[in-house]
Design an enzyme around this catalytic site. Structure first.
Site, short mmCIF file in Angstrom:
data_model
loop_
_atom_site.label_atom_id
_atom_site.label_comp_id
_atom_site.label_asym_id
_atom_site.label_seq_id
_atom_site.Cartn_x
_atom_site.Cartn_y
_atom_site.Cartn_z
N GLY A 15 -3.24 2.91 -12.17
CA GLY A 15 -4.18 3.95 -11.72
C GLY A 15 -3.44 5.25 -11.46
N HIS A 16 -3.94 6.01 -10.48
CA HIS A 16 -3.33 7.31 -10.19
C HIS A 16 -1.84 7.19 -9.89
CE1 HIS A 16 -7.61 8.21 -9.48
NE2 HIS A 16 -7.26 9.40 -9.92
N VAL A 17 -1.49 6.24 -9.03
CA VAL A 17 -0.09 6.10 -8.64
C VAL A 17 0.70 5.37 -9.73
CG1 VAL A 17 1.47 5.07 -6.94
CG2 VAL A 17 -0.67 6.11 -6.19
N GLY A 69 -1.00 -2.48 -11.90
CA GLY A 69 -1.95 -1.40 -11.60
C GLY A 69 -1.49 -0.08 -12.18
N LYS A 83 -7.17 8.07 12.42
CA LYS A 83 -8.00 7.55 11.33
C LYS A 83 -9.45 7.57 11.81
CE LYS A 83 -7.35 5.53 7.23
NZ LYS A 83 -6.33 5.80 6.20
P1 NAD Z 1 -6.48 3.65 -8.41
O1 NAD Z 1 -7.81 3.10 -8.07
O2 NAD Z 1 -6.38 4.94 -9.11
O3 NAD Z 1 -5.67 2.58 -9.28
C1 NAD Z 1 -5.68 1.19 -9.08
C2 NAD Z 1 -5.43 0.55 -10.44
O4 NAD Z 1 -5.25 -0.84 -10.24
C3 NAD Z 1 -6.57 0.73 -11.43
O5 NAD Z 1 -6.06 1.11 -12.70
C4 NAD Z 1 -7.21 -0.67 -11.48
O6 NAD Z 1 -7.80 -0.93 -12.73
C5 NAD Z 1 -6.00 -1.55 -11.23
N1 NAD Z 1 -6.28 -2.88 -10.73
C6 NAD Z 1 -7.23 -3.27 -9.84
N2 NAD Z 1 -7.14 -4.60 -9.63
C7 NAD Z 1 -6.10 -5.04 -10.35
C8 NAD Z 1 -5.49 -6.31 -10.54
N3 NAD Z 1 -5.93 -7.41 -9.92
N4 NAD Z 1 -4.43 -6.41 -11.37
C9 NAD Z 1 -3.96 -5.32 -12.03
N5 NAD Z 1 -4.50 -4.09 -11.89
C10 NAD Z 1 -5.54 -3.95 -11.07
O7 NAD Z 1 -5.67 3.69 -7.01
P2 NAD Z 1 -4.36 4.51 -6.68
O8 NAD Z 1 -4.72 5.80 -6.05
O9 NAD Z 1 -3.44 4.49 -7.85
O10 NAD Z 1 -3.75 3.61 -5.52
C11 NAD Z 1 -3.15 2.37 -5.81
C12 NAD Z 1 -2.67 1.73 -4.53
O11 NAD Z 1 -1.77 2.60 -3.85
C13 NAD Z 1 -3.79 1.43 -3.52
O12 NAD Z 1 -3.43 0.27 -2.79
C14 NAD Z 1 -3.73 2.63 -2.59
O13 NAD Z 1 -4.25 2.33 -1.32
C15 NAD Z 1 -2.25 2.87 -2.54
N6 NAD Z 1 -1.87 4.23 -2.17
C16 NAD Z 1 -2.27 5.28 -2.93
C17 NAD Z 1 -1.86 6.57 -2.59
C18 NAD Z 1 -2.26 7.76 -3.42
O14 NAD Z 1 -1.67 8.84 -3.24
N7 NAD Z 1 -3.19 7.61 -4.35
C19 NAD Z 1 -1.06 6.78 -1.44
C20 NAD Z 1 -0.65 5.68 -0.70
C21 NAD Z 1 -1.06 4.41 -1.07
#
Ligand code: NAD
Length: 381
Positions: free
Chosen positions: A217-219, A215, A110
């Site tokens: 978001g992307h995931v 949440g 990292k």
């Molecule tokens: P993202 O920023 O696209 O999505 C996060 C979502 O959570 C957003 O829609 C946001 O509005 C919402 N949010 C924020 N605070 C909130 C709350 N208090 N209550 C409800 N919703 C809330 O992020 P992502 O890429 O989807 O990642 C989500 C999580 O997964 C993160 O913790 C990230 O570290 C982890 N993660 C992501 C990946 C990946 O491939 N993107 C891989 C491993 C881990």
């Protein structure tokens, strides 16, 4: 001029990054960082400074036992170098565990750059960072993380080929989120089948299952799609009302407020937003027998794993459930195949079944079993 030094005082200077001194963790600790003694097992730790661009960064290579170390580069306005160093050591070790349990031929690494990504980032700083990455000769492969984006990776690539996670059209593996989401879906399938005494089948229907999803978001959004396809019912929560409304429309979900998601009755709680959401207060309120989600660092502290076990809640350790993203990156290269990455991510479910069985048999928390599995695999490597 680029310098590479230890906070303990030892200092070397180099032009163009050609002869950087590698400082190992033990030397850092001897330099007065006693609180970091737990991290002596890191293979290499670089402290990277480039005066002209203002770069101050750390690269932590925890282990290359299983392959070259791979992990994102975070840019964050840390209050001190010690804070940044502590973070890079913790994060790089976590990457070793994550790769090992995911059966990924990669090691834990990292990087952290100290600074505000909005105001302190410049092409010069990113190129200087790239030269430090390059000096490690491939022992560390960098990628995006909090505070860095694809555009930054393009600039870093001018200085080093040791980079991953670029878009598919640039020879990378693209957005990791769909594979992460599929891996989380498989984790949910595994936990549900385990509690019902059924064999793990990632294609099993989930028609009688309700998932509380935090949440979108992307995931989270992609996971919601898989769950909807498997006919699971969804209760969703997002600070962005528009996303929640869209999930109600597209997936027939029910939306609840951000504080309420911990109180709903459901079969699974899937945290896919922030870290640290499982604390004494929220765990006591949960009315779901399973937790399986994509968010990183879901447990506010180690004690929470025991609290979940005592409450009879089956916890799919976060770094096992959300490993799909790093699995996707490990398939990067001229023969990249999304399909291969998805098939690998399916194995997350099998690994979890093994973790759940061992935890029950030995009275351990699932989190402790996952860590032990990682250490055994690292040792074997
Ligand atoms: P993202 O920023 O696209 O999505 C996060 C979502 O959570 C957003 O829609 C946001 O509005 C919402 N949010 C924020 N605070 C909130 C709350 N208090 N209550 C409800 N919703 C809330 O992020 P992502 O890429 O989807 O990642 C989500 C999580 O997964 C993160 O913790 C990230 O570290 C982890 N993660 C992501 C990946 C990946 O491939 N993107 C891989 C491993 C881990």
């Amino acid at each position: 001029m680029e310098t590479c030094d230890s906070p303990g005082g030892a200092r070397s200077e180099t032009q163009g990054g050609a002869d950087l001194n590698i400082i190992d963790a033990a030397e850092l600790v001897d330099g007065g960082l006693e609180s970091l003694a737990d991290f002596r097992e890191h293979e290499q730790v670089l402290h990277c400074r480039h005066e002209a661009s203002g770069l101050s960064a750390f690269i932590g290579v925890h282990s290359t036992e299983l392959g070259p170390s791979l992990g994102g580069c975070r840019m964050w306005p840390y209050d001190s170098e010690i804070e940044a160093l502590t973070d890079v050591l913790r994060l790089s070790m976590a990457m070793s565990f994550k790769h090992a349990v995911a059966d990924n031929p990669r090691g834990g690494g990292k990087a952290v750059i100290i600074g505000d990504p909005k105001t302190d980032k410049s092409p010069e700083l990113l190129r200087a960072f790239g030269r430090f990455v390059d000096s490690l000769g491939g022992a560390y492969i960098t990628a995006e993380d909090v505070g860095t984006a694809v555009e930054d990776m393009h600039i870093i690539r001018e200085a080093t080929p040791h980079i991953a996670g670029l878009p598919v059209e640039d020879g990378g593996s693209g957005d990791p989120s769909p594979v992460t989401a599929y891996g989380v879906f498989c984790a949910i399938q595994a936990a549900v089948s385990h509690t019902r005494g059924n064999p793990y089948n990632p294609r099993a229907p989930l028609a009688d299952i309700t998932v509380a999803l935090q949440g979108l978001g992307h995931v989270g959004w992609c996971l919601a799609g898989h769950l909807h396809e498997a006919r699971a019912k969804l209760i969703v929560s997002d600070i962005d009302d528009a996303k929640a409304a869209r999930a109600c429309e597209e997936f027939g979900a029910t939306s609840v407020g951000i504080g309420e998601v911990f109180d709903v009755e459901a079969d699974v709680f899937a945290p896919c937003a922030l870290g640290g959401v499982l604390n004494k207060d929220t765990v006591a309120r949960l009315r779901t027998p399973i937790i399986a989600g994509g968010a990183n660092n879901q447990l506010a502290d180690e004690e929470m794993a025991r609290m979940l076990q005592v409450q009879g809640i089956l916890y799919a350790p976060d770094y096992v459930a959300n490993a799909g993203g790093i699995i996707n990156i490990s398939y990067e290269g001229p023969d990249y195949s999304l399909d291969k990455a998805l098939r690998h991510a399916e194995r997350i479910g099998k690994t979890l079944i093994e973790i759940f069985h061992v935890a029950e048999r030995e009275g351990m928390t699932t989190a402790a079993v996952a860590d032990r599995m990682a250490m055994e695999r690292l040792g074997a490597g």
